[in-house]
Design a protein around this motif. Sequence first.
Motif, PDB file in Angstrom:
ATOM      1  N   VAL A 149       0.854  -1.194   0.000  1.00 38.04           N
ATOM      2  CA  VAL A 149       0.000   0.000   0.000  1.00 38.04           C
ATOM      3  C   VAL A 149       0.883   1.234   0.000  1.00 38.04           C
ATOM      4  N   ARG A 150       0.827   1.994  -1.083  1.00 36.52           N
ATOM      5  CA  ARG A 150       1.627   3.228  -1.194  1.00 36.52           C
ATOM      6  C   ARG A 150       0.718   4.420  -0.949  1.00 36.52           C
ATOM      7  N   GLN A 151       1.011   5.141   0.113  1.00 33.89           N
ATOM      8  CA  GLN A 151       0.228   6.338   0.436  1.00 33.89           C
ATOM      9  C   GLN A 151       1.194   7.383   0.981  1.00 33.89           C
ATOM     10  N   ASP A 152       1.041   8.610   0.548  1.00 31.35           N
ATOM     11  CA  ASP A 152       1.906   9.706   1.002  1.00 31.35           C
ATOM     12  C   ASP A 152       3.391   9.350   0.849  1.00 31.35           C
ATOM     13  N   GLY A 153       3.718   8.693  -0.247  1.00 28.83           N
ATOM     14  CA  GLY A 153       5.119   8.411  -0.551  1.00 28.83           C
ATOM     15  C   GLY A 153       5.722   7.250   0.236  1.00 28.83           C
ATOM     16  N   LYS A 154       4.928   6.606   1.110  1.00 31.81           N
ATOM     17  CA  LYS A 154       5.474   5.485   1.894  1.00 31.81           C
ATOM     18  C   LYS A 154       4.751   4.185   1.525  1.00 31.81           C
ATOM     19  N   THR A 155       5.496   3.085   1.567  1.00 25.99           N
ATOM     20  CA  THR A 155       4.880   1.784   1.270  1.00 25.99           C
ATOM     21  C   THR A 155       4.777   0.964   2.547  1.00 25.99           C
ATOM     22  N   ARG A 156       3.574   0.448   2.798  1.00 25.43           N
ATOM     23  CA  ARG A 156       3.388  -0.499   3.906  1.00 25.43           C
ATOM     24  C   ARG A 156       2.861  -1.799   3.318  1.00 25.43           C
ATOM     25  N   TYR A 157       3.311  -2.896   3.896  1.00 26.22           N
ATOM     26  CA  TYR A 157       2.914  -4.206   3.385  1.00 26.22           C
ATOM     27  C   TYR A 157       1.968  -4.888   4.352  1.00 26.22           C
ATOM     28  N   TYR A 158       1.141  -5.775   3.797  1.00 29.36           N
ATOM     29  CA  TYR A 158       0.354  -6.677   4.640  1.00 29.36           C
ATOM     30  C   TYR A 158       0.427  -8.066   4.014  1.00 29.36           C
ATOM     31  N   PHE A 159       0.997  -9.012   4.752  1.00 28.17           N
ATOM     32  CA  PHE A 159       1.127 -10.376   4.239  1.00 28.17           C
ATOM     33  C   PHE A 159       0.243 -11.329   5.028  1.00 28.17           C
ATOM     34  N   HIS A 160      -0.246 -12.333   4.321  1.00 29.44           N
ATOM     35  CA  HIS A 160      -1.049 -13.388   4.951  1.00 29.44           C
ATOM     36  C   HIS A 160      -0.590 -14.709   4.349  1.00 29.44           C
ATOM     37  N   GLU A 161      -1.207 -15.801   4.782  1.00 30.29           N
ATOM     38  CA  GLU A 161      -0.777 -17.089   4.234  1.00 30.29           C
ATOM     39  C   GLU A 161      -1.119 -17.168   2.739  1.00 30.29           C
ATOM     40  N   LYS A 162      -0.298 -17.908   2.004  1.00 37.20           N
ATOM     41  CA  LYS A 162      -0.548 -18.090   0.566  1.00 37.20           C
ATOM     42  C   LYS A 162      -1.184 -19.459   0.378  1.00 37.20           C
ATOM     43  N   LEU A 163      -2.389 -19.470  -0.164  1.00 33.92           N
ATOM     44  CA  LEU A 163      -3.057 -20.750  -0.396  1.00 33.92           C
ATOM     45  C   LEU A 163      -2.522 -21.344  -1.702  1.00 33.92           C
ATOM     46  N   GLU A 164      -2.615 -22.672  -1.822  1.00 36.06           N
ATOM     47  CA  GLU A 164      -1.989 -23.338  -2.961  1.00 36.06           C
ATOM     48  C   GLU A 164      -2.610 -22.942  -4.291  1.00 36.06           C
ATOM     49  N   LYS A 165      -3.942 -22.829  -4.276  1.00 37.41           N
ATOM     50  CA  LYS A 165      -4.650 -22.587  -5.535  1.00 37.41           C
ATOM     51  C   LYS A 165      -4.990 -21.113  -5.674  1.00 37.41           C
ATOM     52  N   SER A 166      -4.788 -20.526  -6.858  1.00 32.99           N
ATOM     53  CA  SER A 166      -5.325 -19.172  -7.058  1.00 32.99           C
ATOM     54  C   SER A 166      -6.728 -19.341  -7.643  1.00 32.99           C
ATOM     55  N   SER A 167      -7.615 -18.414  -7.348  1.00 31.14           N
ATOM     56  CA  SER A 167      -9.012 -18.602  -7.740  1.00 31.14           C
ATOM     57  C   SER A 167      -9.531 -17.417  -8.519  1.00 31.14           C
ATOM     58  N   HIS A 168     -10.535 -17.666  -9.306  1.00 35.34           N
ATOM     59  CA  HIS A 168     -11.119 -16.631 -10.149  1.00 35.34           C
ATOM     60  C   HIS A 168     -12.001 -15.686  -9.330  1.00 35.34           C
ATOM     61  N   GLY A 169     -11.995 -14.415  -9.698  1.00 32.03           N
ATOM     62  CA  GLY A 169     -12.913 -13.446  -9.079  1.00 32.03           C
ATOM     63  C   GLY A 169     -12.416 -12.868  -7.763  1.00 32.03           C
ATOM     64  N   THR A 170     -11.241 -13.315  -7.316  1.00 35.51           N
ATOM     65  CA  THR A 170     -10.770 -12.845  -6.008  1.00 35.51           C
ATOM     66  C   THR A 170     -10.358 -11.367  -6.044  1.00 35.51           C
ATOM     67  N   GLY A 171      -9.934 -10.892  -7.215  1.00 39.42           N
ATOM     68  CA  GLY A 171      -9.610  -9.465  -7.337  1.00 39.42           C
ATOM     69  C   GLY A 171     -10.847  -8.607  -7.125  1.00 39.42           C
ATOM     70  N   ASP A 172     -11.980  -9.064  -7.646  1.00 37.53           N
ATOM     71  CA  ASP A 172     -13.239  -8.313  -7.490  1.00 37.53           C
ATOM     72  C   ASP A 172     -13.718  -8.372  -6.040  1.00 37.53           C
TER      73      ASP A 172
END
Length: 279
Positions: A196-219
């Motif tokens: 997340v880039r806001q006011d010139g700074k980047t902050r990250y948020y990480f969570h577990e990565k599931l094995e399968k990527s799935s459709h529609g998750t961006g929406d």
Amino acid sequence: MSDKRILTIQDISCVGQCSLTVALPIISACGVETAILPSAVLSTHTGGFKGYTFRDLSGDMPAIGGHWKKEGIRFDAVYTGYLGSIDQIGYVQTIMEETLVPGGLRIVDPAMADHGRLYYGFTDEFARRMGSLCGIADIALPNITEACFMTGTPYGEEPKDEAFIESLIDRVADLGAKCVVLKGVSYEPDRLGVAVRQDGKTRYYFHEKLEKSSHGTGDIYASAFTGALMQGFAVYDAACCAADFTVESMKKTLGDDSHWYGVKFEKALPSLVRRVNKG
Ligand code: PXL
């Protein structure tokens, strides 16, 4: 306090759990009134189904926007997703100008590519024009592929390290987007998240990565983000909340191989409702 009302512009894929069929229930569940403008009607989404129908609704957009203008209808935010034609990008900009309240937010999810490739039917020219829509966004929500296409950055095969991600975000910010939420960032094999880039700074948020990527998750992600933001969450907090909801939705789908076309976000809605609706 006055309740928020937003407009979301994206397609109706009648079957497939993406775009408006996820945005409307998710943002409504967040307690936010949600008006819709369908960009196209498809029998299914384009990711894995064959022979789907596609009706482009570009021609209806100017008259719909014109009617709202005449009626003095206003929105606190406009959130755009999958758009059906290059012309729509211009129509959407006009609708934003004419219907947003002063200080209203432009939230743009480019929704046109993933895994290094444009979705079926999109072109480099469309991607470039989508870059100009992201350029007027208060918050742009691209994944890495979309950010590459919009900025003319080669996607490449190599893992995307921190130097690559930071310079990619710089490039999206250079398009003009005030905040950038870059999805699909991973620096460790079993962790996935957002930058997340806001006011010139980047902050990250990480969570577990599931094995399968799935459709529609961006929406699903962009819809939960919009709902949380409109309920007063800060950009970074909304980005984290949306990530948790997306992962929860994916987990609810694990083990059901017949459900290949989307994720069971409905089963995760109660947790989102509890987290977002404080009042
Ligand atoms: O989830 C993005 C999306 C939205 N709408 C349509 C799609 C896709 C992705 O493939 O095909 C029609």
